[in-house]
Design an enzyme around this catalytic site. Sequence first.
Site, mmCIF file in Angstrom:
data_model
loop_
_atom_site.group_PDB
_atom_site.id
_atom_site.type_symbol
_atom_site.label_atom_id
_atom_site.label_comp_id
_atom_site.label_asym_id
_atom_site.label_seq_id
_atom_site.Cartn_x
_atom_site.Cartn_y
_atom_site.Cartn_z
ATOM 1 N N ARG A 103 36.753 41.332 50.218
ATOM 2 C CA ARG A 103 35.962 40.509 50.836
ATOM 3 C C ARG A 103 36.658 39.565 51.672
ATOM 4 O O ARG A 103 37.892 39.004 50.979
ATOM 5 C CB ARG A 103 35.287 39.520 50.028
ATOM 6 N N THR A 107 34.659 35.226 55.730
ATOM 7 C CA THR A 107 33.069 35.773 56.374
ATOM 8 C C THR A 107 32.439 36.270 55.090
ATOM 9 O O THR A 107 31.217 36.356 55.210
ATOM 10 C CB THR A 107 33.248 36.826 57.349
ATOM 11 N N ASP A 199 36.820 35.237 39.591
ATOM 12 C CA ASP A 199 37.231 36.531 40.193
ATOM 13 C C ASP A 199 37.713 37.426 39.375
ATOM 14 O O ASP A 199 38.579 37.421 38.572
ATOM 15 C CB ASP A 199 38.481 36.135 41.113
ATOM 16 N N ASP A 202 41.125 39.089 39.883
ATOM 17 C CA ASP A 202 42.538 38.443 39.580
ATOM 18 C C ASP A 202 42.688 38.222 38.048
ATOM 19 O O ASP A 202 43.395 38.269 37.408
ATOM 20 C CB ASP A 202 42.026 37.035 40.149
HETATM 21 C C1 PRP Z 1 34.924 41.487 44.563
HETATM 22 C C2 PRP Z 1 34.333 42.273 43.561
HETATM 23 C C3 PRP Z 1 33.363 43.164 44.567
HETATM 24 C C4 PRP Z 1 33.211 42.030 45.559
HETATM 25 C C5 PRP Z 1 31.814 41.651 45.422
HETATM 26 O O1 PRP Z 1 35.896 42.054 45.005
HETATM 27 O O2 PRP Z 1 34.993 43.108 42.549
HETATM 28 O O3 PRP Z 1 33.900 44.050 45.064
HETATM 29 O O4 PRP Z 1 34.053 41.045 45.345
HETATM 30 O O5 PRP Z 1 31.228 40.612 46.389
HETATM 31 P P1 PRP Z 1 30.098 40.976 47.372
HETATM 32 O O6 PRP Z 1 29.099 41.395 46.353
HETATM 33 O O7 PRP Z 1 29.809 39.795 47.969
HETATM 34 O O8 PRP Z 1 30.629 41.833 48.208
HETATM 35 P P2 PRP Z 1 37.211 41.351 45.939
HETATM 36 O O9 PRP Z 1 37.000 41.429 47.312
HETATM 37 O O10 PRP Z 1 37.597 39.907 45.271
HETATM 38 O O11 PRP Z 1 38.417 42.475 45.666
HETATM 39 P P3 PRP Z 1 39.257 42.639 44.499
HETATM 40 O O12 PRP Z 1 38.407 43.618 43.645
HETATM 41 O O13 PRP Z 1 40.642 43.210 45.061
HETATM 42 O O14 PRP Z 1 39.538 41.439 43.686
HETATM 43 N N1 URA Z 2 33.741 38.646 43.555
HETATM 44 C C1 URA Z 2 34.167 38.170 42.097
HETATM 45 O O1 URA Z 2 35.164 38.402 41.654
HETATM 46 N N2 URA Z 2 33.411 37.119 41.531
HETATM 47 C C2 URA Z 2 32.522 36.612 42.316
HETATM 48 O O2 URA Z 2 31.929 35.816 41.457
HETATM 49 C C3 URA Z 2 32.094 37.136 43.380
HETATM 50 C C4 URA Z 2 32.742 38.261 43.955
#
Ligand code: PRP
Ligand code: URA
Length: 208
Positions: A103, A107, A199, A202
């Site tokens: 993400r 945005t 997160d 993380d």
């Molecule tokens: C997080 C999560 C989803 C997304 C959800 O990923 O694991 O993929 O955000 O958010 P959304 O419904 O608003 O799209 P992130 O982009 O943090 O990546 P990561 O898995 O690499 O930490």
């Molecule tokens: N992605 C995450 O990892 N946590 C949230 O709460 C939303 C998006």
Amino acid sequence: MKVIELKHPLVEHKLAILRDKKTGTKEFREIISELATILCYEAMKDAKTYETEIETPIRKMITHKINENHYAFIPILRAGTGMLDGIINVIPNAKIGHIGMYRDEETFKPNVYFFKVPKDIEKREAIILDPMLATGGSALDAIELLKKEGVKKIKFLCIIAAPEGIKKLEEEHPDVEIYCAAIDEKLNENAYIVPGLGDAGDRIFGTK
Ligand code: PRP
Ligand code: URA
């Protein structure tokens, strides 16, 4: 649209540990994996079985098995891979596809950077794995990429879902079934789920 929320005291107990900011990486990973197994059982309640004869230590019997080749599990990178162990524990021959997206921090829109799925994906039921359904942007993109490949049946497995994300999927892809361990209250101004667990990526990978 079918939205299934696991409702079980043990699931709530595990979620309480998962959500706690004091919970460390090891326990966090273990619980994500455990909840993924439970979600997998729930999502595969409608799996078709075939008859097969086996022999118990006592006698022969006709019993039932599923065809593991009917499915493909698709974790969304990164955090979705944290759910894979829990799936492979129960479907050891599972075919796995990967969708890489993150993400944008300003945005909140997802950016796709990797897409690799089994060759015969259009013949399989696709089960997407991602711990968090927040705005629904990532789920939406993943579903659209899979539908473009000809996939007809898609399920989305997550640990926590926000009402905003569920609504978006309901509007755009009512045929997709959602399975989650909890539906939370809302999103905050940074599009994080409230109360959520922070997160997920993380916390699984210990990157913050
Ligand atoms: C997080 C999560 C989803 C997304 C959800 O990923 O694991 O993929 O955000 O958010 P959304 O419904 O608003 O799209 P992130 O982009 O943090 O990546 P990561 O898995 O690499 O930490
Ligand atoms: N992605 C995450 O990892 N946590 C949230 O709460 C939303 C998006």
